[in-house]
Design a protein around this motif. Structure first.
Motif, mmCIF file in Angstrom:
data_model
loop_
_atom_site.group_PDB
_atom_site.id
_atom_site.type_symbol
_atom_site.label_atom_id
_atom_site.label_comp_id
_atom_site.label_asym_id
_atom_site.label_seq_id
_atom_site.Cartn_x
_atom_site.Cartn_y
_atom_site.Cartn_z
ATOM 1 N N LYS A 396 0.834 -1.210 0.000
ATOM 2 C CA LYS A 396 0.000 0.000 0.000
ATOM 3 C C LYS A 396 0.864 1.254 0.000
ATOM 4 C CE LYS A 396 -4.212 -1.857 2.109
ATOM 5 N NZ LYS A 396 -3.828 -3.268 1.937
ATOM 6 N N ASN A 399 2.279 1.661 -3.480
ATOM 7 C CA ASN A 399 1.195 2.069 -4.389
ATOM 8 C C ASN A 399 0.864 3.551 -4.215
ATOM 9 O OD1 ASN A 399 -0.463 1.051 -6.477
ATOM 10 N ND2 ASN A 399 -2.229 1.107 -5.124
ATOM 11 N N ASP A 400 0.847 4.008 -2.967
ATOM 12 C CA ASP A 400 0.523 5.410 -2.690
ATOM 13 C C ASP A 400 1.640 6.343 -3.147
ATOM 14 O OD1 ASP A 400 -1.867 4.647 -1.593
ATOM 15 O OD2 ASP A 400 -1.164 4.693 0.491
ATOM 16 N N ASP A 434 -3.792 -7.185 -3.050
ATOM 17 C CA ASP A 434 -2.445 -7.728 -2.881
ATOM 18 C C ASP A 434 -2.496 -9.061 -2.133
ATOM 19 O OD1 ASP A 434 -3.255 -6.681 -0.484
ATOM 20 O OD2 ASP A 434 -1.311 -5.834 0.058
ATOM 21 N N ARG A 655 -2.221 8.249 3.773
ATOM 22 C CA ARG A 655 -3.065 7.574 2.775
ATOM 23 C C ARG A 655 -3.510 8.529 1.683
ATOM 24 N NH1 ARG A 655 -5.481 2.777 2.550
ATOM 25 N NH2 ARG A 655 -4.773 2.336 4.657
#
Length: 777
Positions: A396, A399-400, A434, A655
């Motif tokens: 994550k 990806n961010d 994932d 996030r």
């Protein structure tokens, strides 16, 4: 004109003249029928028909000429030279062939004029060659003027015939051109005959061998000509029927073969193309010479139904055919038609659709649906296997930071690693963003699964080295074995997830095997999750308040609202035990809203100079209506916005930084103050202080606990206090438990503090009840 009629009536047998005219009419009808057929054919076939048309017209004109010549009833007997007679018909055929070739498929006026001139010239050449073949005791003389006129008139008639042939539709395209052509031939012949004079010449008498009867020649010529006309017309009709039939057979998308007594007697072009050979190679062979059954056996043509087959000796396994048969009458005998349809493209498309329906589009691994079928089949087989649940670590964050494109590339790389690590009969599936599952089939012992997990982790460590690749990720693996860890799909997968949870919690990047203790812990956690979801409705949650004081005088300036859970069977559950669970399962969103509303309602009854602070979870910032919830809580309670303080940690910015800043600005616009909690730990960044004007910074309690003994901790506290002073923000020290800590914070210039030293968390401080409870330590 009178001279012509006189010649026809008085010097010729009228019956033969009419017969000659009939032969001419039939010949020209045949001519234009054949020419019409030629315009509908391909070029090669059209040339053949032009030759037939030239022969038919040449012989027809020649027959008309000689029938008319034999109809001559003068006083002088005549005979004909055979060589010149044959030459005359050859000349006619040659001229007509040139005329028709020049005319083309779509004649215009220019082409029609030239072709008409050539045709008239051919008729004239044939006529005078035929006249030269006369053997008689006389000399032949001509009047050139009428002959020139007849030649021009014939050319005009042929021109009109060809032009009307090009312009007229339907039956007129045959009748009108034939009429003009008949006029062209008759006009030239009889006008030229009327301009011909036989002058007796005794010197030529020796060349004449005497009179002879030519009566048999007339019916013979007429019969031969009529037979030729009939054959040409029949040939045109049969050719059209056969060409149309063959064209129809070749136009179909199916390959066709006609068999008799098991042998192929006819095929269409589609079958030749399908097999890659000529029709000559197929005719005479049997279907079994070219096809094999779908199971590899000998091909036997079906009777009234269709079967699938393959081309014999074909290396393409996808070359699949569907063959159906039907009995027909062909050439007067009972035959079988094999209709052969190439299903290769359809089968490939069908397999592609089935593959897409059962595989993940990004990684080409099995998807959840295909995995579920394989999972059930493995359980039904009752053979030991291992179920591996895999979850990527740090995915994550990658990806961010690097974007979804980079995230997709990471997933493809991981998929390639997993495919290379397993055996051909193992199943690898991507079942979530994932998340991956592997069925390791037919294992003989747990060590087989251990070796597979080791192979995956070792390969991943090489391919995904964080030191070399900033986008590298890790993987955690949970393993459950069938049948000892679960005899059904639900239990086995739940236990694999439990093992995965243990692997991620203990030390990421490792594998964990399911055991009974793990199962008990998992059941306990599931029970905790269930009770937590219903804690508000069951009135098991309550809010306590810890005082926030001025460090110098210990005077209370506000309270921090803290959540407590009093479980009916478990007793008091520490916040550190249930709040992370609430964040994981999403229950923190309704619980956080409930705490906010309770704190606002209680603080509204406090003195106006006392504020309340409420912690807001990072998960709550994912809810787009957080500012609206805060606004509604203030409105419902009647609390002044400046008396409410929301405490957030810097993880709220990780996030979705843009959305988090947007929500904070909207909340601050209401008049609510914002404090940064636990500063100095985790993801602390000065850029966040610059991005948003916080009203307060709270130093994490870990630094406060260490300042008496750790100079580094004291330096950090001193730096944070100086930072707050530079940004003109108050600093709060959390976790103050001793007078020594309070004095050191005061010496460093920290203006506010909270902790056990000043008071434990308790109920509403202004409601007359202050029970001592466990603090959030």
């Amino acid at each position: 004109m009178f001279r012509v009629l006189e010649c026809m009536v008085y010097q010729h047998d009228l019956r033969f003249v009419l017969l000659a005219a009939l032969v001419c009419i039939l010949g020209n009808i045949c001519l234009f029928t054949v020419l019409s057929r030629s315009t509908h054919c391909v070029e090669v076939r059209r040339r053949h028909w032009l030759v037939i048309a030239a022969i038919a017209e040449g012989i027809g004109v020649w027959a008309t000429h000689f029938v008319a010549m034999l109809a001559y009833r003068g006083s002088m007997p005549i005979q004909f030279d055979i060589g010149l007679t044959i030459l005359s018909v050859t000349i006619a055929i040659g001229f007509f062939w040139c005329s028709f070739r020049l005319l083309g498929k779509a004649p215009d006026m220019r082409r029609s004029a030239i072709a008409g001139t050539i045709a008239a010239t051919g008729v004239a050449a044939m006529h005078f060659t035929g006249m030269a073949s006369i053997i008689a005791p006389a000399r032949v003389t001509y009047d050139l003027a009428p002959i020139a006129v007849s030649l021009a008139l014939s050319g005009l008639c042929f021109f009109a015939a060809f032009l009307s042939f090009a312009k007229m539709p339907g039956w007129k395209r045959i009748a009108i051109p034939a009429t003009f052509a008949v006029l062209a031939i008759i006009a030239l012949h009889f006008t030229a005959m009327s301009a011909t004079t036989l002058v007796p010449d005794p010197t030529r008498g020796e060349a004449f061998s005497g009179t002879a009867s030519h009566g048999w020649l007339v019916p013979a010529i007429v019969l031969a000509n009529l037979l030729l006309v009939a054959l040409a017309l029949t040939g045109a009709l049969v050719d059209r029927w056969l060409t149309d039939a063959n064209g129809l057979a070749d136009a179909t998308l199916e390959a066709l073969a006609i068999t008799h007594d098991g042998c192929i007697v006819e095929v269409n072009a589609r079958l030749c193309s399908l097999l890659g050979v000529s029709s000559g190679a197929i005719v005479g062979s049997t279907p079994a010479d070219w096809f094999v059954a779908s199971d590899g056996g000998a091909f036997d043509p079906p009777d009234g139904y269709s079967v699938e087959a393959h081309v014999r000796h074909s290396s393409d396994e996808d070359h699949i055919l569907e063959i159906a048969t039907q009995t027909i009458e062909y050439r007067g005998r009972s035959c079988q038609v094999l209709a052969i349809r190439d299903l290769s493209d359809r089968k490939r498309a069908q397999r592609a659709i089935e593959h897409l329906a059962s595989h993940d589009a990004l990684t080409d691994l099995s998807n959840r649906t295909h995995f579920a079928r394989a999972f059930d089949a493995a359980i039904d087989a009752k053979k030991p296997f291992a179920l591996l649940a895999l979850d990527l670590d740090r995915f994550k964050a990658v990806n961010d930071v690097f974007g979804h494109g980079a995230g997709d590339e990471i997933l493809r790389r991981i998929s390639d690693i997993l495919r290379a690590a397993v055996r051909a009969d193992d199943i690898v599936a991507r079942v979530g963003g994932d998340e991956f599952l592997i069925i390791q089939t037919t294992i003989s012992e747990p060590e087989d699964a251990r070796r597979l997990t080791a192979r995956i982790l070792e390969t991943l460590a090489i391919e995904m080295d964080v030191a070399r690749d900033p986008m590298a990720v890790g993987v955690s693996i949970g393993v459950a074995l069938f049948p000892q860890d679960g005899a059904d799909a639900e239990t086995l997968q739940r236990n694999a997830d439990t093992a995965l949870y243990r692997a991620k919690n203990n030390d990421r990047g490792h594998a964990a095997f399911f055991d009974q203790e793990m199962d008990e812990l998992a059941q306990e956690r599931r029970a905790l999750e269930h009770d937590l979801r219903h804690a508000i409705a069951r009135d098991q949650l309550h809010v306590v308040y810890q005082p926030l004081v001025a460090t110098a005088f210990a005077s209370v300036i506000g309270y921090e609202a803290l959540l407590r859970w009093n479980h009916p069977h478990r007793g008091e559950i520490a916040p550190d035990d249930f709040i992370p669970v609430a964040e994981e399962i999403g229950a923190i969103v309704p619980i956080g809203e409930w705490v906010l509303r309770e704190a606002c309602k209680a603080a509204a009854e406090w003195p106006k100079n006392v504020s309340v602070a409420v912690n807001v979870s990072t998960i709550q910032f994912q809810v787009p209506n957080l500012p609206a919830i805060v606004r509604d809580a203030l409105s419902q309670s009647g609390l002044d916005a400046h008396r409410l303080e929301l405490e957030i940690t810097e993880t709220a910015f990780l996030r979705n930084r843009h959305n988090a800043l947007k929500a904070l600005h909207e909340i601050r616009a209401l008049g609510v103050r914002i404090a940064m909690d636990d500063f100095g730990t985790g993801y602390s960044s000065l850029s966040n202080l610059k991005a948003f004007p916080f009203d307060k910074i709270k130093i994490d309690k870990s630094f406060v606990a260490s300042i008496p003994d750790d100079e580094a901790a004291r330096s950090i506290v001193r730096a944070i206090v100086g930072l707050g002073r530079s940004f003109n923000m108050p600093i709060v020290a959390e976790g103050v438990e001793t007078e020594e800590q309070r004095q050191m914070l005061l010496d460093e210039g920290c203006p506010q503090a909270q902790g056990y030293y000043f008071g434990r968390p308790a109920g509403d401080p202004f409601a007359g009840e202050a029970p001592t409870r466990l603090a959030e330590q």
